[in-house]
Scaffold this active site. Structure first.
Site, PDB file in Angstrom:
ATOM      1  CG  MET A 299      -1.842   7.486  -4.535  1.00  0.00           C
ATOM      2  SD  MET A 299      -3.259   8.468  -4.161  1.00  0.00           S
ATOM      3  CE  MET A 299      -4.401   7.222  -3.686  1.00  0.00           C
TER       4      MET A 299
ATOM      5  CG  ASN B 279       6.172  -3.948  -5.006  1.00  0.00           C
ATOM      6  OD1 ASN B 279       6.063  -3.199  -4.030  1.00  0.00           O
ATOM      7  ND2 ASN B 279       6.629  -3.526  -6.155  1.00  0.00           N
TER       8      ASN B 279
ATOM      9  CB  ILE C 250      -3.636   2.445  -2.586  1.00  0.00           C
ATOM     10  CG1 ILE C 250      -4.934   3.205  -2.405  1.00  0.00           C
ATOM     11  CG2 ILE C 250      -2.597   3.266  -3.327  1.00  0.00           C
ATOM     12  CD1 ILE C 250      -4.822   4.371  -1.436  1.00  0.00           C
ATOM     13  CG  ASP C 251      -0.574   2.370  -6.998  1.00  0.00           C
ATOM     14  OD1 ASP C 251      -1.206   3.258  -6.400  1.00  0.00           O
ATOM     15  OD2 ASP C 251       0.644   2.442  -7.237  1.00  0.00           O
TER      16      ASP C 251
HETATM   17  P1  ATP Z   1       4.197   0.240  -1.044  1.00  0.00           P
HETATM   18  O1  ATP Z   1       3.196  -0.249  -2.021  1.00  0.00           O
HETATM   19  O2  ATP Z   1       3.619   1.163  -0.048  1.00  0.00           O
HETATM   20  O3  ATP Z   1       5.445   0.733  -1.690  1.00  0.00           O
HETATM   21  P2  ATP Z   1       5.888  -1.927  -0.273  1.00  0.00           P
HETATM   22  O4  ATP Z   1       5.656  -3.142   0.536  1.00  0.00           O
HETATM   23  O5  ATP Z   1       6.326  -2.161  -1.690  1.00  0.00           O
HETATM   24  O6  ATP Z   1       4.575  -1.064  -0.195  1.00  0.00           O
HETATM   25  P3  ATP Z   1       8.494  -0.934   0.442  1.00  0.00           P
HETATM   26  O7  ATP Z   1       8.828   0.294   1.212  1.00  0.00           O
HETATM   27  O8  ATP Z   1       9.027  -1.082  -0.922  1.00  0.00           O
HETATM   28  O9  ATP Z   1       6.916  -0.981   0.476  1.00  0.00           O
HETATM   29  O10 ATP Z   1       8.968  -2.222   1.260  1.00  0.00           O
HETATM   30  C1  ATP Z   1       8.482  -2.510   2.562  1.00  0.00           C
HETATM   31  C2  ATP Z   1       9.481  -3.296   3.358  1.00  0.00           C
HETATM   32  O11 ATP Z   1       9.906  -4.445   2.631  1.00  0.00           O
HETATM   33  C3  ATP Z   1      10.703  -2.494   3.704  1.00  0.00           C
HETATM   34  O12 ATP Z   1      10.944  -2.643   5.077  1.00  0.00           O
HETATM   35  C4  ATP Z   1      11.805  -3.108   2.855  1.00  0.00           C
HETATM   36  O13 ATP Z   1      13.032  -3.107   3.531  1.00  0.00           O
HETATM   37  C5  ATP Z   1      11.327  -4.522   2.610  1.00  0.00           C
HETATM   38  N1  ATP Z   1      11.747  -5.008   1.289  1.00  0.00           N
HETATM   39  C6  ATP Z   1      11.581  -4.365   0.118  1.00  0.00           C
HETATM   40  N2  ATP Z   1      12.060  -5.093  -0.910  1.00  0.00           N
HETATM   41  C7  ATP Z   1      12.562  -6.235  -0.363  1.00  0.00           C
HETATM   42  C8  ATP Z   1      13.214  -7.396  -0.882  1.00  0.00           C
HETATM   43  N3  ATP Z   1      13.441  -7.553  -2.189  1.00  0.00           N
HETATM   44  N4  ATP Z   1      13.603  -8.362  -0.012  1.00  0.00           N
HETATM   45  C9  ATP Z   1      13.365  -8.228   1.305  1.00  0.00           C
HETATM   46  N5  ATP Z   1      12.763  -7.173   1.863  1.00  0.00           N
HETATM   47  C10 ATP Z   1      12.363  -6.179   1.055  1.00  0.00           C
HETATM   48 MG    MG Z   2       6.214  -0.999  -3.431  1.00  0.00          MG
END
Ligand code: ATP
Ligand code: MG
Length: 457
Positions: A272, A199, A228-229
């Protein structure tokens, strides 16, 4: 009729002219004349997806609100028609392959199948005729850190990467802001960006898409949801989930063997699932060895006559051992809130597995009943696995469709599978909320039937 609309290059560049696709589909096996009735002739058949093709999201009709149960979104229980764009190769494309420089980036945590998706994106880009393909190492950080240089990719480089887990490109959290990322994309000349992540990553991808439009850059940004969730709304499943459920069986079975082989053995497995208990629920259903499944969506008491601990006592008395599976986001109300966050701003959860292990030990000591408690946290072993066969197929199709979507001129989209068909969705739809297990759903009730657990309230 409602269909999600997805951004297209012609929305802002009215002068964008399509060219015939450079992605050639195999011709159909010639049909004998006896069977050709009503089908396009072999010369006319091409198999490209029409932009107006659509996939129906909800495919069940409930005759009454009572048979629908919790699954009915509409109180009147009428048919809700909602359509989404069908994914796949188009006959006309909006990028000349020789003018494309494609970038691939993987962000967030590891998930089985990342390499499979990277590999398939590269292979499909090459089939379109793209020569310039690069990986951006270590997530969005690779767009700002001068020490990190782009990684040239080709079929040769990616040929065998799916044989191991992890990400060839590496991952990270946190990193540069959106305007820095787009500056760097301009510097590198990237006009097709494939973003693999959850997300947070998708929020970033959508912001990159919007920033590119603001700067009037002819760029396509396409996301492949990595969770993965399995908590993306509207999608049947996301890649890595199936592998996670399968791999969780090994941890559950070990917990079962340990618990079963000890006098009054209790096995606790943490899986997870930060806000959604799908892995815990499906792993419990699959294993048939779980007595208690705890997920974030369903509140429970640990102590008291109806609590988890007194049920454990009952299980020791009747069965001699017990196995429990708990999702990482479950029972957070029992833990001290720290307000700590990771580099991406996600709240760091307390460890419910350790808490339950400690409370269980304490409880049985207090009541003077011997109990042998063993705790297994297989999280990192599961996340680092290579994708299983079913996820491998899903990743392959998602990777190919990501490339088809970009060439078709779409941007700010995410690829997925809805009702067994592959689709393109607008990014805001897939990150608007996490999909959760409905405590009134049939599947959760099937899980309760299988574990035999009571309500812990
Ligand atoms: P996971 O499911 O593993 O948490 P994720 O994509 O949600 O995956 P995050 O660590 O939350 O993982 O975010 C990944 C990248 O997206 C990071 O580099 C973060 O800086 C960027 N990011 C997170 N939220 C935002 C946002 N609202 N706007 C722009 N960039 C974002
Ligand atoms: Mg996330």
């Amino acid at each position: 009729e409602k269909r999600f609309s997805i951004p297209h290059i012609t929305d802002i560049f009215e002068d964008a002219v399509p060219i015939p696709s450079t992605f050639c589909l195999r011709s159909r096996t010639p049909v004998s004349e006896d069977f050709a009735d009503g089908y396009p002739s072999d010369e006319k058949w091409h198999g490209y997806i029409n932009n107006n093709d659509r996939v129906l999201l909800k495919v069940i009709h409930y005759s009454s609100p009572t048979s629908a149960g919790a699954e009915c979104v509409d109180p009147a229980c009428t048919w809700v028609e909602q359509w989404v764009h069908r994914a796949g190769p188009r006959e006309e494309i909006y990028f000349k392959p020789e003018e494309v420089k494609a970038g691939i980036v993987t962000c967030g945590g590891l998930c089985p199948g990342l390499n499979d998706v990277i590999r398939q994106i590269v292979i499909t880009l090459e089939i379109y005729g793209v020569k310039k393909i690069v990986g951006i190492p270590f997530g969005y950080r690779g767009f700002s850190d001068e020490e990190i240089t782009e990684m040239p990719l080709s079929r040769k480089v990616v040929q065998n990467i799916h044989l191991s887990g992890g990400s060839l490109l590496g991952v990270s959290r946190g990193g540069p802001n959106v305007s820095e990322i787009v500056d760097n994309m301009e510097e590198k000349g990237i006009n097709m960006l494939f973003v693999l992540g959850g997300n947070g990553t998708h929020a970033g991808a959508n912001a990159i898409h919007n920033e590119c439009r603001k700067r009037r850059l002819r760029v396509a940004v396409v996301g492949v949801p990595k969770t993965i969730d399995n908590d993306i709304p509207l999608m049947d499943k996301t890649f890595g989930f199936d592998t996670a459920v399968e791999e969780a069986q090994r941890a559950i079975n070990s917990a079962y063997i340990e618990a079963h082989s000890a006098y009054h053995g209790i096995g606790v497995v943490k899986l997870m699932g930060r806000s959604s208990g799908f892995i815990a629920m499906y792993a419990s259903l699959a294993s048939g060895q779980i007595d208690i499944c705890l997920i974030p969506e369903v509140p429970f008491h640990l102590h008291g006559p109806h609590g988890v601990l007194s049920h454990l006592k009952y299980l020791l008395e009747t069965k001699g051992s017990a196995v429990m599976c708990v999702a990482e986001g479950a029972g957070q109300n029992f833990l001290q809130k720290t307000n700590a966050t990771d580099a991406s701003g996600n709240i760091i959860l307390g460890d419910i597995g350790v808490h339950i292990q400690q409370e269980t030990k304490k409880y049985f000591k207090e009541i003077g009943v011997p109990a042998d408690v063993k705790y297994i946290d297989p999280t990192y072993m599961i996340r680092a696995c290579r994708a299983n066969a079913s996820d491998g197929i899903l990743c392959t199709v998602l990777g190919q469709n990501a490339v088809h979507g970009a060439f078709a001129g779409y941007s700010g989209i995410s690829v997925g599978i809805c009702n067994t068909h592959y689709v393109y969705l607008p990014i805001p739809e897939v990150i608007s909320y996490p999909r959760v297990v409905d405590p009134n759903s049939r599947m959760w009730h099937r899980c309760l039937t299988s574990t035999g657990q009571p309500d812990f309230l």
